[in-house]
Design a protein around this motif. Sequence first.
Motif, PDB file in Angstrom:
ATOM      1  N   GLU A 194       3.043   4.773 -16.698  1.00  0.00           N
ATOM      2  CA  GLU A 194       2.392   5.490 -17.792  1.00  0.00           C
ATOM      3  C   GLU A 194       1.143   4.761 -18.287  1.00  0.00           C
ATOM      4  OE1 GLU A 194       4.570   6.896 -21.544  1.00  0.00           O
ATOM      5  OE2 GLU A 194       5.879   7.350 -19.827  1.00  0.00           O
ATOM      6  N   PHE A 195       1.258   3.431 -18.398  1.00  0.00           N
ATOM      7  CA  PHE A 195       0.143   2.614 -18.857  1.00  0.00           C
ATOM      8  C   PHE A 195      -0.922   2.522 -17.763  1.00  0.00           C
ATOM      9  CE2 PHE A 195      -1.543  -1.829 -19.734  1.00  0.00           C
ATOM     10  CZ  PHE A 195      -2.318  -1.434 -20.822  1.00  0.00           C
ATOM     11  N   PHE A 196      -0.473   2.404 -16.531  1.00  0.00           N
ATOM     12  CA  PHE A 196      -1.387   2.286 -15.395  1.00  0.00           C
ATOM     13  C   PHE A 196      -2.366   3.448 -15.346  1.00  0.00           C
ATOM     14  CE2 PHE A 196      -2.614   2.990 -10.973  1.00  0.00           C
ATOM     15  CZ  PHE A 196      -2.987   1.723 -10.565  1.00  0.00           C
ATOM     16  N   ASP A 197      -1.859   4.644 -15.549  1.00  0.00           N
ATOM     17  CA  ASP A 197      -2.694   5.837 -15.464  1.00  0.00           C
ATOM     18  C   ASP A 197      -3.753   5.892 -16.552  1.00  0.00           C
ATOM     19  OD1 ASP A 197      -1.331   6.667 -13.230  1.00  0.00           O
ATOM     20  OD2 ASP A 197       0.063   7.948 -14.325  1.00  0.00           O
ATOM     21  N   ARG A 198      -3.599   5.105 -17.583  1.00  0.00           N
ATOM     22  CA  ARG A 198      -4.588   5.111 -18.667  1.00  0.00           C
ATOM     23  C   ARG A 198      -5.633   4.019 -18.510  1.00  0.00           C
ATOM     24  NH1 ARG A 198      -1.591   4.402 -23.780  1.00  0.00           N
ATOM     25  NH2 ARG A 198       0.440   4.519 -22.797  1.00  0.00           N
ATOM     26  N   LEU A 199      -5.471   3.167 -17.500  1.00  0.00           N
ATOM     27  CA  LEU A 199      -6.430   2.074 -17.298  1.00  0.00           C
ATOM     28  C   LEU A 199      -7.614   2.540 -16.463  1.00  0.00           C
ATOM     29  CD1 LEU A 199      -3.965  -0.793 -16.321  1.00  0.00           C
ATOM     30  CD2 LEU A 199      -5.158  -0.518 -18.499  1.00  0.00           C
ATOM     31  N   PRO A 200      -8.793   1.962 -16.731  1.00  0.00           N
ATOM     32  CA  PRO A 200      -9.912   2.195 -15.823  1.00  0.00           C
ATOM     33  C   PRO A 200      -9.542   1.667 -14.444  1.00  0.00           C
ATOM     34  CG  PRO A 200     -10.598   0.926 -17.752  1.00  0.00           C
ATOM     35  CD  PRO A 200      -9.110   1.034 -17.808  1.00  0.00           C
ATOM     36  N   GLU A 201     -10.085   2.275 -13.408  1.00  0.00           N
ATOM     37  CA  GLU A 201      -9.727   1.869 -12.053  1.00  0.00           C
ATOM     38  C   GLU A 201     -10.133   0.434 -11.752  1.00  0.00           C
ATOM     39  OE1 GLU A 201     -10.719   4.397  -8.706  1.00  0.00           O
ATOM     40  OE2 GLU A 201     -10.244   6.154  -9.931  1.00  0.00           O
ATOM     41  N   ALA A 202      -9.379  -0.182 -10.857  1.00  0.00           N
ATOM     42  CA  ALA A 202      -9.700  -1.539 -10.419  1.00  0.00           C
ATOM     43  C   ALA A 202     -10.999  -1.541  -9.623  1.00  0.00           C
ATOM     44  CB  ALA A 202      -8.568  -2.089  -9.569  1.00  0.00           C
ATOM     45  N   SER A 203     -11.771  -2.594  -9.770  1.00  0.00           N
ATOM     46  CA  SER A 203     -12.987  -2.742  -8.972  1.00  0.00           C
ATOM     47  C   SER A 203     -12.609  -3.056  -7.531  1.00  0.00           C
ATOM     48  CB  SER A 203     -13.841  -3.879  -9.538  1.00  0.00           C
ATOM     49  OG  SER A 203     -13.153  -5.112  -9.382  1.00  0.00           O
ATOM     50  N   GLU A 204     -13.582  -2.936  -6.648  1.00  0.00           N
ATOM     51  CA  GLU A 204     -13.328  -3.229  -5.242  1.00  0.00           C
ATOM     52  C   GLU A 204     -12.903  -4.686  -5.072  1.00  0.00           C
ATOM     53  OE1 GLU A 204     -16.012  -2.440  -1.382  1.00  0.00           O
ATOM     54  OE2 GLU A 204     -16.052  -0.878  -2.931  1.00  0.00           O
ATOM     55  N   MET A 205     -13.519  -5.566  -5.853  1.00  0.00           N
ATOM     56  CA  MET A 205     -13.195  -6.989  -5.780  1.00  0.00           C
ATOM     57  C   MET A 205     -11.741  -7.237  -6.201  1.00  0.00           C
ATOM     58  SD  MET A 205     -15.726  -9.846  -7.339  1.00  0.00           S
ATOM     59  CE  MET A 205     -15.248 -11.560  -7.184  1.00  0.00           C
ATOM     60  N   GLU A 206     -11.326  -6.542  -7.260  1.00  0.00           N
ATOM     61  CA  GLU A 206      -9.932  -6.684  -7.697  1.00  0.00           C
ATOM     62  C   GLU A 206      -8.983  -6.160  -6.610  1.00  0.00           C
ATOM     63  OE1 GLU A 206      -8.962  -4.954 -11.516  1.00  0.00           O
ATOM     64  OE2 GLU A 206      -6.819  -5.259 -11.176  1.00  0.00           O
ATOM     65  N   GLU A 207      -9.308  -5.017  -6.022  1.00  0.00           N
ATOM     66  CA  GLU A 207      -8.466  -4.473  -4.940  1.00  0.00           C
ATOM     67  C   GLU A 207      -8.352  -5.473  -3.789  1.00  0.00           C
ATOM     68  OE1 GLU A 207      -6.736  -1.913  -5.224  1.00  0.00           O
ATOM     69  OE2 GLU A 207      -7.732  -0.382  -6.443  1.00  0.00           O
ATOM     70  N   ASP A 208      -9.470  -6.103  -3.450  1.00  0.00           N
ATOM     71  CA  ASP A 208      -9.454  -7.074  -2.356  1.00  0.00           C
ATOM     72  C   ASP A 208      -8.529  -8.245  -2.669  1.00  0.00           C
ATOM     73  OD1 ASP A 208     -11.190  -5.524  -0.943  1.00  0.00           O
ATOM     74  OD2 ASP A 208     -12.963  -6.746  -1.346  1.00  0.00           O
ATOM     75  N   MET A 209      -8.567  -8.728  -3.919  1.00  0.00           N
ATOM     76  CA  MET A 209      -7.678  -9.832  -4.306  1.00  0.00           C
ATOM     77  C   MET A 209      -6.222  -9.360  -4.306  1.00  0.00           C
ATOM     78  SD  MET A 209      -9.262 -12.579  -4.513  1.00  0.00           S
ATOM     79  CE  MET A 209      -7.705 -13.409  -4.781  1.00  0.00           C
ATOM     80  N   LEU A 210      -5.997  -8.136  -4.752  1.00  0.00           N
ATOM     81  CA  LEU A 210      -4.624  -7.613  -4.792  1.00  0.00           C
ATOM     82  C   LEU A 210      -4.037  -7.511  -3.395  1.00  0.00           C
ATOM     83  CD1 LEU A 210      -4.850  -4.876  -7.565  1.00  0.00           C
ATOM     84  CD2 LEU A 210      -3.321  -6.866  -7.563  1.00  0.00           C
ATOM     85  N   ASP A 211      -4.902  -7.255  -2.406  1.00  0.00           N
ATOM     86  CA  ASP A 211      -4.417  -7.190  -1.029  1.00  0.00           C
ATOM     87  C   ASP A 211      -3.773  -8.503  -0.603  1.00  0.00           C
ATOM     88  OD1 ASP A 211      -5.190  -4.585  -0.672  1.00  0.00           O
ATOM     89  OD2 ASP A 211      -7.099  -5.078   0.279  1.00  0.00           O
ATOM     90  N   LEU A 212      -4.135  -9.584  -1.244  1.00  0.00           N
ATOM     91  CA  LEU A 212      -3.616 -10.907  -0.888  1.00  0.00           C
ATOM     92  C   LEU A 212      -2.377 -11.288  -1.698  1.00  0.00           C
ATOM     93  CD1 LEU A 212      -7.038 -12.823  -0.768  1.00  0.00           C
ATOM     94  CD2 LEU A 212      -5.830 -11.735   1.124  1.00  0.00           C
ATOM     95  N   ALA A 213      -2.068 -10.516  -2.711  1.00  0.00           N
ATOM     96  CA  ALA A 213      -0.951 -10.856  -3.594  1.00  0.00           C
ATOM     97  C   ALA A 213       0.380 -10.458  -2.953  1.00  0.00           C
ATOM     98  CB  ALA A 213      -1.115 -10.166  -4.938  1.00  0.00           C
ATOM     99  N   ALA A 214       1.425 -11.159  -3.316  1.00  0.00           N
ATOM    100  CA  ALA A 214       2.760 -10.865  -2.793  1.00  0.00           C
ATOM    101  C   ALA A 214       3.412  -9.738  -3.587  1.00  0.00           C
ATOM    102  CB  ALA A 214       3.626 -12.113  -2.852  1.00  0.00           C
ATOM    103  N   GLY A 215       4.135  -8.887  -2.901  1.00  0.00           N
ATOM    104  CA  GLY A 215       4.932  -7.858  -3.566  1.00  0.00           C
ATOM    105  C   GLY A 215       4.130  -6.801  -4.288  1.00  0.00           C
ATOM    106  N   VAL A 216       2.971  -6.472  -3.731  1.00  0.00           N
ATOM    107  CA  VAL A 216       2.079  -5.512  -4.391  1.00  0.00           C
ATOM    108  C   VAL A 216       2.683  -4.105  -4.367  1.00  0.00           C
ATOM    109  CG1 VAL A 216      -0.197  -4.417  -4.243  1.00  0.00           C
ATOM    110  CG2 VAL A 216       0.037  -6.866  -3.882  1.00  0.00           C
ATOM    111  N   ARG A 217       2.523  -3.399  -5.452  1.00  0.00           N
ATOM    112  CA  ARG A 217       2.978  -2.008  -5.545  1.00  0.00           C
ATOM    113  C   ARG A 217       1.794  -1.120  -5.919  1.00  0.00           C
ATOM    114  NH1 ARG A 217       8.083  -1.540  -8.388  1.00  0.00           N
ATOM    115  NH2 ARG A 217       9.284  -3.430  -8.101  1.00  0.00           N
ATOM    116  N   ARG A 218       2.054   0.169  -5.982  1.00  0.00           N
ATOM    117  CA  ARG A 218       0.978   1.112  -6.301  1.00  0.00           C
ATOM    118  C   ARG A 218       0.327   0.800  -7.655  1.00  0.00           C
ATOM    119  NH1 ARG A 218      -0.292   5.776  -8.900  1.00  0.00           N
ATOM    120  NH2 ARG A 218       1.651   5.841 -10.044  1.00  0.00           N
ATOM    121  N   THR A 219       1.125   0.322  -8.597  1.00  0.00           N
ATOM    122  CA  THR A 219       0.590   0.085  -9.939  1.00  0.00           C
ATOM    123  C   THR A 219       0.297  -1.395 -10.185  1.00  0.00           C
ATOM    124  OG1 THR A 219       2.795  -0.132 -10.893  1.00  0.00           O
ATOM    125  CG2 THR A 219       1.831   2.091 -10.854  1.00  0.00           C
ATOM    126  N   SER A 220       0.080  -2.149  -9.118  1.00  0.00           N
ATOM    127  CA  SER A 220      -0.281  -3.560  -9.284  1.00  0.00           C
ATOM    128  C   SER A 220      -1.698  -3.702  -9.819  1.00  0.00           C
ATOM    129  CB  SER A 220      -0.210  -4.281  -7.931  1.00  0.00           C
ATOM    130  OG  SER A 220       1.119  -4.471  -7.527  1.00  0.00           O
TER     131      SER A 220
END
Length: 68
Positions: free
Chosen positions: A35-61
């Motif tokens: 619910e909170f995720f949907d209200r956030l501004p989208e992640a930047s490309e740089m943030e997405e790239d870092m998230l790709d390296l994180a463990a246990g990533v989910r759709r709302t990471s």
Amino acid sequence: GDNLLAVAQNHDQPLEGTCEGQMACSTCHVIVDTEFFDRLPEASEMEEDMLDLAAGVRRTSRLACQID
Ligand code: FES
């Protein structure tokens, strides 16, 4: 104001945040409530790239240091 990383740390949550918001680590990775995720501004490309390296990533990471 403080970003979510700072707020969490101020409340004794065990979030490392090694790079202190420079998007050079992924130790501030959090899985956000849908619910909170949907209200956030989208992640930047740089943030997405870092998230790709994180463990246990989910759709709302996200990186807590990028949430204001
Ligand atoms: Fe390093 Fe958030 S504190 S990416």
